[in-house]
Design a protein around this motif. Structure first.
Motif, PDB file in Angstrom:
ATOM      1  N   ARG A  66      13.161  21.353  76.302  1.00 33.77           N
ATOM      2  CA  ARG A  66      11.877  21.913  75.872  1.00 33.77           C
ATOM      3  C   ARG A  66      11.619  21.682  74.385  1.00 33.77           C
ATOM      4  O   ARG A  66      10.520  21.294  73.987  1.00 33.77           O
ATOM      5  N   PHE A  67      12.646  21.892  73.552  1.00 29.61           N
ATOM      6  CA  PHE A  67      12.442  21.761  72.107  1.00 29.61           C
ATOM      7  C   PHE A  67      12.322  20.304  71.669  1.00 29.61           C
ATOM      8  O   PHE A  67      11.739  20.020  70.621  1.00 29.61           O
ATOM      9  N   LEU A  68      12.849  19.389  72.456  1.00 24.50           N
ATOM     10  CA  LEU A  68      12.623  17.975  72.161  1.00 24.50           C
ATOM     11  C   LEU A  68      11.157  17.607  72.318  1.00 24.50           C
ATOM     12  O   LEU A  68      10.620  16.790  71.575  1.00 24.50           O
ATOM     13  N   SER A  69      10.494  18.230  73.298  1.00 23.38           N
ATOM     14  CA  SER A  69       9.097  17.893  73.570  1.00 23.38           C
ATOM     15  C   SER A  69       8.140  18.492  72.553  1.00 23.38           C
ATOM     16  O   SER A  69       6.990  18.085  72.467  1.00 23.38           O
ATOM     17  N   TYR A  73      11.026  19.341  65.336  1.00 24.79           N
ATOM     18  CA  TYR A  73      12.305  18.965  64.731  1.00 24.79           C
ATOM     19  C   TYR A  73      12.728  17.611  65.284  1.00 24.79           C
ATOM     20  O   TYR A  73      12.333  17.226  66.376  1.00 24.79           O
ATOM     21  N   THR A  74      13.573  16.914  64.519  1.00 22.20           N
ATOM     22  CA  THR A  74      14.078  15.631  65.000  1.00 22.20           C
ATOM     23  C   THR A  74      15.039  15.862  66.161  1.00 22.20           C
ATOM     24  O   THR A  74      15.633  16.943  66.303  1.00 22.20           O
ATOM     25  N   SER A  75      15.210  14.839  66.962  1.00 26.12           N
ATOM     26  CA  SER A  75      16.104  14.960  68.119  1.00 26.12           C
ATOM     27  C   SER A  75      17.547  15.226  67.680  1.00 26.12           C
ATOM     28  O   SER A  75      18.289  15.930  68.368  1.00 26.12           O
ATOM     29  N   GLN A  76      17.947  14.665  66.518  1.00 24.07           N
ATOM     30  CA  GLN A  76      19.309  14.884  66.025  1.00 24.07           C
ATOM     31  C   GLN A  76      19.539  16.344  65.654  1.00 24.07           C
ATOM     32  O   GLN A  76      20.601  16.913  65.933  1.00 24.07           O
ATOM     33  N   ILE A  77      18.526  16.960  65.042  1.00 27.11           N
ATOM     34  CA  ILE A  77      18.652  18.370  64.650  1.00 27.11           C
ATOM     35  C   ILE A  77      18.704  19.265  65.882  1.00 27.11           C
ATOM     36  O   ILE A  77      19.524  20.190  65.967  1.00 27.11           O
ATOM     37  N   VAL A  78      17.851  18.980  66.861  1.00 26.11           N
ATOM     38  CA  VAL A  78      17.819  19.786  68.087  1.00 26.11           C
ATOM     39  C   VAL A  78      19.150  19.684  68.826  1.00 26.11           C
ATOM     40  O   VAL A  78      19.723  20.699  69.250  1.00 26.11           O
ATOM     41  N   VAL A  83      24.371  21.943  70.507  1.00 24.97           N
ATOM     42  CA  VAL A  83      25.794  21.729  70.801  1.00 24.97           C
ATOM     43  C   VAL A  83      26.666  22.695  69.996  1.00 24.97           C
ATOM     44  O   VAL A  83      27.644  23.252  70.525  1.00 24.97           O
ATOM     45  N   ILE A  84      26.327  22.918  68.740  1.00 28.35           N
ATOM     46  CA  ILE A  84      27.117  23.842  67.909  1.00 28.35           C
ATOM     47  C   ILE A  84      27.026  25.263  68.456  1.00 28.35           C
ATOM     48  O   ILE A  84      28.029  25.993  68.514  1.00 28.35           O
ATOM     49  N   ILE A  85      25.824  25.668  68.880  1.00 22.70           N
ATOM     50  CA  ILE A  85      25.677  26.989  69.511  1.00 22.70           C
ATOM     51  C   ILE A  85      26.561  27.081  70.749  1.00 22.70           C
ATOM     52  O   ILE A  85      27.285  28.066  70.950  1.00 22.70           O
ATOM     53  N   GLN A  86      26.498  26.034  71.586  1.00 28.19           N
ATOM     54  CA  GLN A  86      27.282  26.017  72.826  1.00 28.19           C
ATOM     55  C   GLN A  86      28.776  26.078  72.534  1.00 28.19           C
ATOM     56  O   GLN A  86      29.524  26.793  73.223  1.00 28.19           O
ATOM     57  N   GLU A 222      29.517  11.193  67.519  1.00 29.88           N
ATOM     58  CA  GLU A 222      28.494  10.325  66.939  1.00 29.88           C
ATOM     59  C   GLU A 222      27.155  11.029  66.720  1.00 29.88           C
ATOM     60  O   GLU A 222      26.432  10.708  65.777  1.00 29.88           O
ATOM     61  N   GLN A 223      26.816  11.972  67.586  1.00 26.73           N
ATOM     62  CA  GLN A 223      25.471  12.554  67.568  1.00 26.73           C
ATOM     63  C   GLN A 223      25.393  13.936  66.926  1.00 26.73           C
ATOM     64  O   GLN A 223      24.308  14.376  66.549  1.00 26.73           O
ATOM     65  N   VAL A 224      26.518  14.623  66.827  1.00 24.37           N
ATOM     66  CA  VAL A 224      26.507  15.983  66.290  1.00 24.37           C
ATOM     67  C   VAL A 224      26.965  15.967  64.841  1.00 24.37           C
ATOM     68  O   VAL A 224      28.032  15.454  64.519  1.00 24.37           O
ATOM     69  N   ASN A 225      26.142  16.525  63.995  1.00 27.29           N
ATOM     70  CA  ASN A 225      26.466  16.635  62.571  1.00 27.29           C
ATOM     71  C   ASN A 225      26.210  18.078  62.150  1.00 27.29           C
ATOM     72  O   ASN A 225      25.102  18.594  62.329  1.00 27.29           O
ATOM     73  N   ILE A 226      27.231  18.714  61.614  1.00 27.04           N
ATOM     74  CA  ILE A 226      27.091  20.122  61.239  1.00 27.04           C
ATOM     75  C   ILE A 226      25.996  20.324  60.188  1.00 27.04           C
ATOM     76  O   ILE A 226      25.400  21.395  60.085  1.00 27.04           O
ATOM     77  N   LYS A 227      25.704  19.260  59.421  1.00 25.82           N
ATOM     78  CA  LYS A 227      24.630  19.353  58.423  1.00 25.82           C
ATOM     79  C   LYS A 227      23.255  19.447  59.080  1.00 25.82           C
ATOM     80  O   LYS A 227      22.288  19.894  58.454  1.00 25.82           O
ATOM     81  N   ASN A 228      23.168  19.002  60.325  1.00 26.82           N
ATOM     82  CA  ASN A 228      21.890  19.064  61.039  1.00 26.82           C
ATOM     83  C   ASN A 228      21.661  20.412  61.719  1.00 26.82           C
ATOM     84  O   ASN A 228      20.608  20.623  62.335  1.00 26.82           O
ATOM     85  N   PHE A 229      22.643  21.293  61.628  1.00 29.96           N
ATOM     86  CA  PHE A 229      22.475  22.617  62.238  1.00 29.96           C
ATOM     87  C   PHE A 229      21.382  23.384  61.500  1.00 29.96           C
ATOM     88  O   PHE A 229      21.403  23.513  60.275  1.00 29.96           O
ATOM     89  N   ASN A 230      20.416  23.885  62.268  1.00 29.56           N
ATOM     90  CA  ASN A 230      19.284  24.615  61.702  1.00 29.56           C
ATOM     91  C   ASN A 230      19.332  26.049  62.196  1.00 29.56           C
ATOM     92  O   ASN A 230      19.154  26.305  63.396  1.00 29.56           O
ATOM     93  N   PHE A 231      19.576  26.972  61.279  1.00 25.23           N
ATOM     94  CA  PHE A 231      19.746  28.379  61.665  1.00 25.23           C
ATOM     95  C   PHE A 231      18.456  28.956  62.263  1.00 25.23           C
ATOM     96  O   PHE A 231      18.489  29.691  63.261  1.00 25.23           O
TER      97      PHE A 231
END
Length: 491
Positions: A66-69, A73-78, A83-86, A222-231
């Protein structure tokens, strides 16, 4: 568009159906080599784990789509945020489960099978972690890779099961001469402590779950970057996902509460037979799953199109028509088909199959109609509806607990499944009936399908195959214009 959608759906269907078909083949194998009580344990552990995964997933798969659509936010951030939440949720679950292990063993009634519970704690952890990377493959339309990963996992699990049942002995390990092979087989020494053969199945699943994690690990790296985590985004995703999570838990309870209660308030023999026949009835979920894998991302992508309601209606109607055909073919001939699917010791509960399979079809229709409240960001509607469904399920299971000695009392929870999903479907239809205008056609098709199954199953009609063939010919004749127009509008 239609051609690409069809190809994607076929590939996803194969990736979904192949593992499930292998599992159904193993049902025949398990019912032959496991005692009814052992099969009851097998089903009970998976029922409990299904509810646990529904909780831990937090609805993040649908939330991710849903949030991709939304494009805010960019797909990398979403993806990174989801993934970090999970991972945090899953890690917390793992630590808590280990800390409370001795209490869980007592509460669940597995004091003699601590090893089984430990394996399932790990299976649930790894399976939950893999949900979003697999969803990433779907959204990137990497259907072939998605399918290959599923196939590798089921082949690994199948190989280990076959090895354990037919080749594994303690002597094989103790008499190995080569130190390399001693090291290789050291892992299999774990099964020495198993008190029955269900442990072989659970162990193979654990290895397959770890393998699945290893196969998708590169996606995470490759796709998950902790810097892209958006609180801020994480709070929005949790707010959106929690109602979906509650709906998933409600669905899990609807699907598994009966088997959990029959084991504890009935007998393992009845639960073993009931569970085996329930799995046969779940054939309908194969159709639902394959349809959803290919169509759900398409739904969200097309949510802004001018003719979106027309497309949704056409696709849902197509799902119903093919679902009814599937129902007639399977249930109309189940007395013959079941001989090839489960051992005759388990045929005691065959009467639940047409009831539960129709319930699963109604659930499939409900799931497709529920897309209307998801695309308007109102998943809480599904939560309320699911709670109503759970209450109905609990009422029927409570009746079973009160009358456990009633002849064929196990059929009461099966009727609960049907009434629960039926009521959920009626509610969602009443809320969004303006989006679906072919109610009259569906009611006619539904009654015809139920009548044919009743004649073939309950009345053992001699000419049921002729009746089924006439039904299919009539259905194709009446709906040929529908399928032609659907293709034209999807292109």
């Amino acid at each position: 568009m239609y051609k690409k959608l069809a190809i994607q759906t076929i590939i996803y269907s194969f990736g979904c159906l192949f593992p499930r078909i292998v599992n159904y083949i193993f049902i025949k194998f398990f019912t032959k080599y496991l005692q009814l009580a052992e099969f009851s344990i097998y089903t009970d552990m998976y029922s409990i784990s299904f509810i646990a995964i529904s909780f831990l997933s937090f609805g993040l798969e649908n939330t991710y789509f849903r949030f991709l659509s939304k494009k805010h936010y960019t797909s990398q951030i979403v993806f990174s945020t989801a993934v970090i939440i999970q991972f945090i949720i899953s890690l917390f679950y793992l630590i808590l489960s280990i800390f409370l292990l001795k209490y869980l063993v007592y509460w669940l009634g597995y004091k003699n099978h601590v090893d089984y519970l430990i394996m399932f704690i790990l299976i649930i952890f790894f399976d939950t972690i893999c949900i979003l990377p697999m969803a990433w493959l779907r959204i990137k339309e990497m259907a072939l890779k998605y399918t290959i990963i599923n196939m590798i996992n089921i082949l690994i699990q199948s190989f280990i099961i076959i090895y354990m049942f037919f080749c594994y002995t303690n002597n094989n390990l103790n008499n190995s001469y080569n130190s390399y092979y001693n090291l290789y087989f050291l892992l299999f020494n774990i099964v020495n402590a198993f008190t029955d053969k269900t442990g072989y199945i659970f162990f193979s699943n654990l290895i397959a779950s770890i393998s699945n994690f290893l196969l998708i690990f590169t996606i995470i790296i490759e796709q998950v970057n902790i810097k892209n985590f958006n609180f801020k985004l994480s709070k929005k995703m949790l707010n959106y996902g929690i109602p979906i999570m509650l709906s998933s838990i409600a669905f899990s309870i609807n699907e598994n509460l009966d088997k959990i209660l029959i084991k504890r308030w009935g007998t393992d023999i009845i639960n073993g037979a009931y569970s085996a026949c329930y799995k046969i009835a779940s054939f309908m979920s194969l159709y639902l799953k394959s349809f959803r894998l290919g169509i759900e991302p398409f739904f969200f992508k097309k949510s802004k199109d001018y003719n979106v309601e027309y497309l949704y209606e056409k696709l849902i109607y197509t799902f119903i028509i093919f679902g009814l055909i599937f129902y007639v073919v399977i249930c109309g001939n189940i007395s013959d088909i079941i001989k090839f699917l489960i051992d005759k010791r388990y045929h005691l509960a065959i009467s639940i199959i047409p009831i539960v399979m129709m319930g699963n079809l109604l659930l499939g229709i409900y799931t497709n109609l529920s897309i209307f409240y998801k695309i308007i960001d109102k998943p809480i509607i599904g939560t309320y509806i699911s709670i109503i469904g759970v209450l109905i399920t609990c009422i029927f299971n409570f009746i079973f607990i009160i009358f456990p000695n009633y002849k064929n009392s196990f059929i009461i929870p099966a009727w609960g499944t049907l009434f629960s999903y039926g009521c959920m479907l009626i509610i969602v239809y009443c809320l969004f009936f303006k989006h679906f205008r072919k109610t009259y056609n569906i009611i006619i098709h539904l009654f015809c399908a139920v009548f044919i199954v009743y004649c073939g199953f309950y009345q053992n009609l001699k000419y049921r195959l002729i009746l089924q063939l006439l039904y299919l010919i009539l259905l194709v004749f009446l709906e040929k214009n529908h399928f032609f127009n659907t293709k034209k509008h999807l292109q």
